[in-house]
Design an enzyme around this catalytic site. Structure first.
Site: not given
Ligand SMILES: [Zn+2]
Length: 344
Positions: A158
């Site tokens: 992320h």
């Molecule tokens: Zn994950």
């Protein structure tokens, strides 16, 4: 339930040892026809010595990394455990903006930036993040030499070029892919991201980079809710089971190899598609996850491609389940580790 908790407290690791040994003696792993291919120990890089000081009750399962290393040492003695190297600012800059690297390393992240990451800033956070990226880099180098290697953490997919989010500070896969190219070990890399959450940071960082293919199979209703665009995204509905998942994965891998010819695969083998995960929303069994791992390794082996594995996420209601999924992946990776594959 109280009894089980008490047993864990009293018996400590011996409880886990029996649990994991039982899993490894189950059909999931022993059915692998490729166990006999093992000709050298797989190298596994760990960074769990660098632990974040987290507030009491923090929801991130930091202890899983130590548990995983202990379990690997105990029930997979053929795996070579090595401490992950540090990653320099210059290498981090292959995927991150220098101003972001400076804010992280100097403790200048704002409260909002720390909240987005999900960890309070500390020197340990910086060192752990450097080591976690270093483990994926080391696993890539080792995989190129031996076929397969493992990071016992990583998969921080992320993290964006200029900010972190979702427990991710630096994007290890993007950094490692670019470093392998800079070192002229390979020129084309595929990131096969099978964590249940979309690899939005990896997709964004590499969006305009035709030399790295990003594939993400993820839950359509999972974080991040504002998805990025990978080279190939497969969004799965809640409750997806083994058969549906494996059919989608087979199709996705086939599409990827039709469109792209990688020389290295970085495989994010998230444990969070497991049916026991708190966040995952999918319904994969241990056997289904073993079949998932084998499908990736088989696809790579058929094409003579090295695979560097990162563990990525896992948030089991029972942490032993998460560790067992990761351990199963390491065991399967070990069974595919064979003598040198020429890739350059
Ligand atoms: Zn994950």
């Amino acid at each position: 339930m109280c009894q089980v908790s008490a047993l864990r407290r009293i018996r400590g690791f011996s409880f886990h040892r029996r649990t994991f040994a039982k899993i490894l003696s189950s059909r999931c792993v022993l059915d692998s026809p490729l166990l006999s291919f093992t000709s050298r120990p797989v190298r596994a890089f760990y960074s769990d010595r660098f632990v974040l000081p987290l507030p009491d009750g923090h929801r991130f399962p930091m202890q899983k990394y130590r548990m995983l290393r202990d379990a690997v040492a105990d029930v997979l003695p053929s795996v070579s455990l090595e401490e992950a190297p540090h990653t320099s600012d210059g290498v981090l800059a292959l995927a991150h903006h220098p101003h972001y690297i400076h804010r992280v390393t100097s403790g200048a992240l704002s409260d909002a930036e720390q909240k987005a990451i999900g960890f309070p800033w500390s020197p340990e956070m910086v060192e752990r993040s450097r080591r976690s990226a270093g483990a994926t880099i080391a696993a890539c180098r080792a995989a190129i030499m031996a076929g397969t290697a493992v990071n016992l953490a990583g998969g921080t997919h992320h993290a964006q070029s200029d900010r972190g989010e979702g427990f991710c500070v630096f994007n290890d896969a993007a950094i490692a892919a670019r470093l392998m190219q800079a070192e002229r070990r390979v020129s084309r890399v595929a990131v096969v991201d099978l964590d249940v959450h979309q690899g939005n940071g990896t997709a964004s960082i590499l969006a305009t980079d035709d030399s790295v293919f990003t594939l993400s199979l993820h839950g359509e209703n999972n974080y991040p809710f504002d998805k990025a665009v990978s080279d190939l995204d497969v969004a799965l509905p809640d409750g997806t089971d083994d058969d549906s998942y494996l059919a989608q994965l087979a199709s996705a891998l086939s599409q990827m190899f039709e469109r792209f010819s990688p020389q290295l695969i970085i495989y994010l083998a998230g444990a969070d598609p497991h049916e026991g995960d708190r966040l995952g929303r999918l319904k994969l069994s241990m056997a289904g996850l073993a079949a998932r791992d084998r499908m990736v390794f088989d696809a790579a082996r058929t094409r003579g491609l090295p695979v560097a594995v990162a563990m990525a996420g896992g948030y089991g209601r029972v942490i032993d389940d998460t560790v067992a999924v990761h351990l199963q992946t390491v065991s399967i990776a070990s069974s595919y580790c064979s003598a040198g594959l020429e890739t350059a």
